[in-house]
Write a protein that holds these residues in place. Structure first.
Motif, PDB file in Angstrom:
ATOM      1  N   ALA A 120      -0.894  15.578  25.317  1.00 29.78           N
ATOM      2  CA  ALA A 120      -1.368  14.535  26.222  1.00 29.78           C
ATOM      3  C   ALA A 120      -0.249  13.582  26.614  1.00 29.78           C
ATOM      4  O   ALA A 120       0.659  13.304  25.829  1.00 29.78           O
ATOM      5  CB  ALA A 120      -2.494  13.741  25.565  1.00 29.78           C
ATOM      6  N   GLU A 121      -0.319  13.088  27.839  1.00 31.94           N
ATOM      7  CA  GLU A 121       0.522  11.971  28.254  1.00 31.94           C
ATOM      8  C   GLU A 121      -0.068  10.713  27.614  1.00 31.94           C
ATOM      9  O   GLU A 121      -1.284  10.525  27.625  1.00 31.94           O
ATOM     10  CB  GLU A 121       0.494  11.832  29.772  1.00 31.94           C
ATOM     11  CG  GLU A 121       1.460  10.814  30.334  1.00 31.94           C
ATOM     12  CD  GLU A 121       2.805  11.438  30.659  1.00 31.94           C
ATOM     13  OE1 GLU A 121       3.749  11.192  29.888  1.00 31.94           O
ATOM     14  OE2 GLU A 121       2.899  12.168  31.663  1.00 31.94           O
ATOM     15  N   VAL A 122       0.780   9.867  27.049  1.00 34.31           N
ATOM     16  CA  VAL A 122       0.301   8.653  26.391  1.00 34.31           C
ATOM     17  C   VAL A 122       0.830   7.431  27.119  1.00 34.31           C
ATOM     18  O   VAL A 122       2.024   7.336  27.417  1.00 34.31           O
ATOM     19  CB  VAL A 122       0.715   8.613  24.907  1.00 34.31           C
ATOM     20  CG1 VAL A 122       0.311   7.278  24.273  1.00 34.31           C
ATOM     21  CG2 VAL A 122       0.063   9.768  24.149  1.00 34.31           C
ATOM     22  N   LEU A 123      -0.075   6.514  27.395  1.00 30.14           N
ATOM     23  CA  LEU A 123       0.235   5.277  28.106  1.00 30.14           C
ATOM     24  C   LEU A 123       0.159   4.113  27.122  1.00 30.14           C
ATOM     25  O   LEU A 123      -0.881   3.880  26.506  1.00 30.14           O
ATOM     26  CB  LEU A 123      -0.773   5.081  29.236  1.00 30.14           C
ATOM     27  CG  LEU A 123      -0.568   3.937  30.218  1.00 30.14           C
ATOM     28  CD1 LEU A 123       0.645   4.204  31.105  1.00 30.14           C
ATOM     29  CD2 LEU A 123      -1.816   3.766  31.083  1.00 30.14           C
ATOM     30  N   LEU A 124       1.268   3.384  26.944  1.00 28.25           N
ATOM     31  CA  LEU A 124       1.323   2.237  26.051  1.00 28.25           C
ATOM     32  C   LEU A 124       1.519   0.954  26.848  1.00 28.25           C
ATOM     33  O   LEU A 124       1.954   0.995  28.005  1.00 28.25           O
ATOM     34  CB  LEU A 124       2.450   2.394  25.038  1.00 28.25           C
ATOM     35  CG  LEU A 124       2.374   3.592  24.088  1.00 28.25           C
ATOM     36  CD1 LEU A 124       3.590   3.623  23.171  1.00 28.25           C
ATOM     37  CD2 LEU A 124       1.087   3.554  23.266  1.00 28.25           C
ATOM     38  N   PHE A 125       1.239  -0.181  26.193  1.00 29.03           N
ATOM     39  CA  PHE A 125       1.296  -1.476  26.865  1.00 29.03           C
ATOM     40  C   PHE A 125       2.018  -2.511  26.006  1.00 29.03           C
ATOM     41  O   PHE A 125       1.788  -2.580  24.796  1.00 29.03           O
ATOM     42  CB  PHE A 125      -0.118  -2.022  27.103  1.00 29.03           C
ATOM     43  CG  PHE A 125      -0.963  -1.237  28.059  1.00 29.03           C
ATOM     44  CD1 PHE A 125      -1.245  -1.737  29.318  1.00 29.03           C
ATOM     45  CD2 PHE A 125      -1.493  -0.007  27.695  1.00 29.03           C
ATOM     46  CE1 PHE A 125      -2.038  -1.013  30.201  1.00 29.03           C
ATOM     47  CE2 PHE A 125      -2.283   0.714  28.570  1.00 29.03           C
ATOM     48  CZ  PHE A 125      -2.556   0.209  29.831  1.00 29.03           C
ATOM     49  N   HIS A 149       8.762  -3.246  19.345  1.00 27.84           N
ATOM     50  CA  HIS A 149       8.419  -1.996  18.656  1.00 27.84           C
ATOM     51  C   HIS A 149       7.699  -1.046  19.618  1.00 27.84           C
ATOM     52  O   HIS A 149       7.960   0.163  19.623  1.00 27.84           O
ATOM     53  CB  HIS A 149       7.526  -2.281  17.452  1.00 27.84           C
ATOM     54  CG  HIS A 149       8.254  -2.743  16.233  1.00 27.84           C
ATOM     55  ND1 HIS A 149       9.313  -2.055  15.690  1.00 27.84           N
ATOM     56  CD2 HIS A 149       8.043  -3.819  15.417  1.00 27.84           C
ATOM     57  CE1 HIS A 149       9.744  -2.677  14.609  1.00 27.84           C
ATOM     58  NE2 HIS A 149       8.991  -3.750  14.418  1.00 27.84           N
ATOM     59  N   VAL A 150       6.768  -1.583  20.402  1.00 24.56           N
ATOM     60  CA  VAL A 150       6.020  -0.742  21.346  1.00 24.56           C
ATOM     61  C   VAL A 150       6.983  -0.083  22.329  1.00 24.56           C
ATOM     62  O   VAL A 150       6.859   1.111  22.642  1.00 24.56           O
ATOM     63  CB  VAL A 150       4.961  -1.571  22.097  1.00 24.56           C
ATOM     64  CG1 VAL A 150       4.312  -0.738  23.199  1.00 24.56           C
ATOM     65  CG2 VAL A 150       3.888  -2.072  21.134  1.00 24.56           C
ATOM     66  N   ARG A 151       7.950  -0.841  22.809  1.00 25.13           N
ATOM     67  CA  ARG A 151       8.954  -0.273  23.705  1.00 25.13           C
ATOM     68  C   ARG A 151       9.720   0.870  23.030  1.00 25.13           C
ATOM     69  O   ARG A 151       9.947   1.930  23.622  1.00 25.13           O
ATOM     70  CB  ARG A 151       9.941  -1.351  24.141  1.00 25.13           C
ATOM     71  CG  ARG A 151       9.386  -2.377  25.112  1.00 25.13           C
ATOM     72  CD  ARG A 151      10.438  -3.441  25.419  1.00 25.13           C
ATOM     73  NE  ARG A 151       9.954  -4.396  26.386  1.00 25.13           N
ATOM     74  CZ  ARG A 151      10.019  -4.231  27.708  1.00 25.13           C
ATOM     75  NH1 ARG A 151      10.557  -3.113  28.186  1.00 25.13           N
ATOM     76  NH2 ARG A 151       9.566  -5.143  28.524  1.00 25.13           N
ATOM     77  N   SER A 152      10.114   0.648  21.790  1.00 19.17           N
ATOM     78  CA  SER A 152      10.865   1.667  21.062  1.00 19.17           C
ATOM     79  C   SER A 152      10.030   2.924  20.838  1.00 19.17           C
ATOM     80  O   SER A 152      10.518   4.051  20.982  1.00 19.17           O
ATOM     81  CB  SER A 152      11.334   1.106  19.716  1.00 19.17           C
ATOM     82  OG  SER A 152      12.203   0.009  19.895  1.00 19.17           O
ATOM     83  N   ILE A 153       8.749   2.730  20.463  1.00 22.45           N
ATOM     84  CA  ILE A 153       7.853   3.865  20.243  1.00 22.45           C
ATOM     85  C   ILE A 153       7.663   4.649  21.541  1.00 22.45           C
ATOM     86  O   ILE A 153       7.655   5.886  21.547  1.00 22.45           O
ATOM     87  CB  ILE A 153       6.506   3.371  19.687  1.00 22.45           C
ATOM     88  CG1 ILE A 153       6.700   2.811  18.278  1.00 22.45           C
ATOM     89  CG2 ILE A 153       5.470   4.492  19.682  1.00 22.45           C
ATOM     90  CD1 ILE A 153       5.513   2.028  17.756  1.00 22.45           C
TER      91      ILE A 153
END
Length: 262
Positions: A120-125, A149-153
Motif C-alpha cells: 500500500a501507498e502510505v500517507l503521513l502527516f 520523526h514523522v518526516r524521517s519515517i
C-alpha cells in the motif's frame, strides 16, 4: 484514473472529520449520516469521481491515542489490503503531560513498516505549528520533535507526506471551530486540497489560502471569549483526561468496511 482504487483512513478526530458538517448521503451508516465529513471524505469524493468502483473505509475515531490506533485500526487496514492508507496520529498523545515523542515515533514506524509491506501507498502527516495556540505552544518543542520523526519515517519507508506545519492558511483561527482544537469546514477543505496535491489528484481548491485582513478585536471581548472557551471546551477536556476517559470511548468508526463510495 488516479491509480488508487481503494483508500483506508486511520487516526483520530482529525481524520474522522470533526468539525466539518456532512450532508446526508449514501455510504454512511444511519448513526453517522449528516454528522461529519472531513478532509478524508473530501479526498475520497475526488477519487470516487475518477473511478466508479473506488472503495473507501474510515476507521478513525475521535480521542484515540497512537497505541490504540496501532492496536485496533492498523490490523484491520492490513486485512483490507487497500491501495492507499492514511495514518495521522499523535496529537492526543502530545497534549498529555509526559508524552514521549521518541517512543511514539517507534510505534508509528513499526505500523508504517507493516502497512508498506502489503504494497500500500502510505500517507503521513505533520501537524500544524502550535505557536499561535496559548496552551499547546508550551509543548511546541515536543510537537516539533515528533513531527521531525514523522518526516524521517516518511523518507525511510517511501511514504507520501502532507506537511501541515508549512500551511500558513491553517494558522488563522477562521480555519478552526469554536473549540480551537478541531478544524472547521474551511480547514478541512484546505487539508483536502493539500492531500490531493501530494497524491497528484486534480482538485478545484487551493491549499495556499490568503485570508483577508480581520477587524481589530476588542481586548475585553477577547477575554470573554477565552473564559467561555475554558468553560465550554478546555474544562470538559481536562476532566475527561483526569478520569481516563475519551470522547470516542463509545463510538465505532463511521465507515468500518471497505465499500464503494458513491
Amino acid at each position: 484514473m488516479s491509480g488508487y482504487r481503494s483508500f483506508v483512513a486511520l487516526g483520530d478526530s482529525f481524520t474522522e472529520g470533526l468539525n466539518d458538517p456532512a450532508v446526508d448521503g449514501p455510504g454512511a451508516g444511519p448513526a453517522w449520516a449528516g454528522r461529519y465529513r472531513g478532509w478524508a471524505d473530501r479526498v475520497a469524493e475526488r477519487l470516487a469521481a475518477l473511478d466508479p468502483e473506488f472503495r473507501y473505509a474510515n476507521l478513525a475515531v475521535r480521542g484515540k491515542l497512537i497505541d490504540q490506533i496501532v492496536e485496533h485500526q492498523v490490523p484491520r487496514a492490513i486485512g483490507m489490503r487497500p491501495d492507499l492508507v492514511s495514518f495521522c496520529a499523535g496529537g492526543n498523545d502530545l497534549l498529555r503531560p509526559g508524552s514521549d515523542p521518541d517512543r511514539m515515533a517507534k510505534k508509528l514506524a513499526g505500523a508504517v513498516r507493516d502497512l508498506r509491506a502489503t504494497g500500500a501507498e502510505v500517507l503521513l502527516f505533520t501537524g500544524v505549528d502550535p505557536r499561535d495556540t496559548p496552551i499547546m505552544r508550551r509543548a511546541r518543542g515536543t510537537f516539533a520533535i515528533f513531527y521531525m520523526h514523522v518526516r524521517s519515517i516518511s523518507e525511510l519507508y517511501g511514504c507520501r507526506l502532507v506537511d501541515q506545519w508549512s500551511m500558513q492558511g491553517l494558522r488563522d483561527w477562521r480555519a478552526w471551530s469554536d473549540d480551537r482544537l478541531h478544524m472547521n469546514e474551511e480547514g478541512h477543505r484546505l487539508v483536502a486540497a493539500k492531500v490531493c496535491e501530494v497524491l497528484g489528484i486534480d482538485c478545484d481548491d487551493d491549499w495556499r489560502k490568503a485570508w483577508p485582513p480581520r477587524d481589530r478585536v476588542d481586548p475585553g471581548v477577547k477575554r470573554r471569549e477565552d473564559v467561555q472557551w475554558v468553560r465550554r471546551h478546555l474544562g470538559p477536556w481536562v476532566i475527561r483526561r483526569l478520569r481516563g476517559r475519551s470522547s470516542g470511548d463509545a463510538l465505532d468508526p463511521k465507515r468500518p468496511e471497505l465499500g464503494v463510495f458513491p
